[in-house]
Design a protein around this motif. Structure first.
Motif, PDB file in Angstrom:
ATOM      1  N   MET A   1       0.826  -1.215   0.000  1.00 22.64           N
ATOM      2  CA  MET A   1       0.000   0.000   0.000  1.00 22.64           C
ATOM      3  C   MET A   1       0.862   1.267   0.000  1.00 22.64           C
ATOM      4  O   MET A   1       0.550   2.254  -0.653  1.00 22.64           O
ATOM      5  N   SER A   2       1.969   1.241   0.761  1.00 23.22           N
ATOM      6  CA  SER A   2       2.857   2.403   0.819  1.00 23.22           C
ATOM      7  C   SER A   2       3.493   2.695  -0.532  1.00 23.22           C
ATOM      8  O   SER A   2       3.641   3.855  -0.922  1.00 23.22           O
ATOM      9  N   SER A   3       3.882   1.640  -1.255  1.00 18.53           N
ATOM     10  CA  SER A   3       4.471   1.824  -2.578  1.00 18.53           C
ATOM     11  C   SER A   3       3.437   2.379  -3.561  1.00 18.53           C
ATOM     12  O   SER A   3       3.764   3.206  -4.419  1.00 18.53           O
ATOM     13  N   GLN A   4       2.203   1.947  -3.412  1.00 15.83           N
ATOM     14  CA  GLN A   4       1.134   2.439  -4.272  1.00 15.83           C
ATOM     15  C   GLN A   4       0.856   3.915  -3.994  1.00 15.83           C
ATOM     16  O   GLN A   4       0.637   4.705  -4.912  1.00 15.83           O
ATOM     17  N   PHE A   5       0.906   4.284  -2.701  1.00 15.44           N
ATOM     18  CA  PHE A   5       0.710   5.683  -2.322  1.00 15.44           C
ATOM     19  C   PHE A   5       1.834   6.552  -2.889  1.00 15.44           C
ATOM     20  O   PHE A   5       1.592   7.637  -3.419  1.00 15.44           O
ATOM     21  N   PHE A   6       3.069   6.076  -2.767  1.00 17.75           N
ATOM     22  CA  PHE A   6       4.218   6.820  -3.279  1.00 17.75           C
ATOM     23  C   PHE A   6       4.122   7.004  -4.796  1.00 17.75           C
ATOM     24  O   PHE A   6       4.402   8.083  -5.318  1.00 17.75           O
ATOM     25  N   GLN A 140     -10.180   0.981  -2.340  1.00 18.29           N
ATOM     26  CA  GLN A 140      -8.861   1.193  -1.743  1.00 18.29           C
ATOM     27  C   GLN A 140      -8.000   2.082  -2.624  1.00 18.29           C
ATOM     28  O   GLN A 140      -7.351   3.017  -2.129  1.00 18.29           O
ATOM     29  N   ILE A 144      -6.540   5.854  -1.644  1.00 18.27           N
ATOM     30  CA  ILE A 144      -5.100   6.134  -1.739  1.00 18.27           C
ATOM     31  C   ILE A 144      -4.851   7.319  -2.663  1.00 18.27           C
ATOM     32  O   ILE A 144      -4.034   8.203  -2.369  1.00 18.27           O
ATOM     33  N   ALA A 148      -3.193  10.902  -1.550  1.00 23.55           N
ATOM     34  CA  ALA A 148      -1.967  11.333  -2.240  1.00 23.55           C
ATOM     35  C   ALA A 148      -2.127  12.727  -2.828  1.00 23.55           C
ATOM     36  O   ALA A 148      -1.233  13.578  -2.702  1.00 23.55           O
TER      37      ALA A 148
END
Length: 204
Positions: A1-6, A140, A144, A148
């Motif tokens: 999830m963090s990589s997707q947010f970034f 989801q 996100i 962002a």
């Protein structure tokens, strides 16, 4: 999830690029007080956030209801950006100089928060298209994408808050040069948006 947010954040940053929009904002609020210019910055980003959020959750539905395509949306945005750039080249960068002298007295400085700042500079066709692409795949991904873009809006606002200090440091003459250069750049961006959209349309 963090990589997707970034990934979502970097995609928005690349397409909206608050640093490149800083000179345009500085030119547009050059004749306004610091209090008004900060209000313009806050309102423009709030409106941009609302626009992008609405498209994230219901963009496809909106386009279908009104029979609008992404291509036509980009062409309209390109025309608007080109017109704004043209007026900036001629020195009409402030809300007090909206083209017609008889309208200058009644013009509202806050109106530029809606156009051209919120739309199409911050929440333009490219940003909306990016949002629709990132949000595809369920709730989801939509959440996100919203978070962002919200973070980018906060960062952009902090940059814009310092715009007056930057303008004061650069001086009036240099700001005039930046205004005309930014106007030419915006005019070119608008024309490029139209050209790319027409090429896309012809390939369909």
């Amino acid at each position: 999830m963090s990589s997707q947010f970034f990934y979502a954040f970097m995609a928005f940053f690349a397409i909206m690029n608050p640093i490149s929009n800083l000179p345009a904002y500085m030119a547009l609020v050059a004749d306004d007080s610091q209090k008004i210019s900060r209000k313009i910055a806050f309102r423009s980003l709030l409106i941009a956030f609302v626009i992008v959020t609405v498209f994230i959750f219901s963009g496809d539905f909106i386009f279908k209801v009104f029979g609008i395509t992404i291509v036509s949306f980009r062409i309209a945005g390109g025309i608007l950006v080109a017109v704004i750039g043209y007026h900036m080249i001629n020195g009409n960068h402030s809300p007090s100089y909206k083209g017609m002298e008889q309208q200058a007295v009644n013009s509202d400085p806050m109106s530029i928060a809606i156009s051209p700042l919120a739309m199409p500079l911050f929440a333009g066709p490219g940003t909306i298209t990016t949002a629709l692409s990132l949000a595809n795949g369920g709730l989801q991904n939509q959440l996100i994408t919203v978070v962002a873009f919200a973070l980018l809006c906060v960062i952009t606002y902090l940059l814009l808050r310092s715009a007056k200090q930057i303008a004061g440091f650069l001086g009036e003459n240099l700001m005039k040069i930046i205004t005309k250069m930014m106007g030419l750049l915006l005019f070119s961006i608008g024309i490029q948006m139209i050209i790319v959209s027409v090429q896309t349309l012809l390939k369909q």
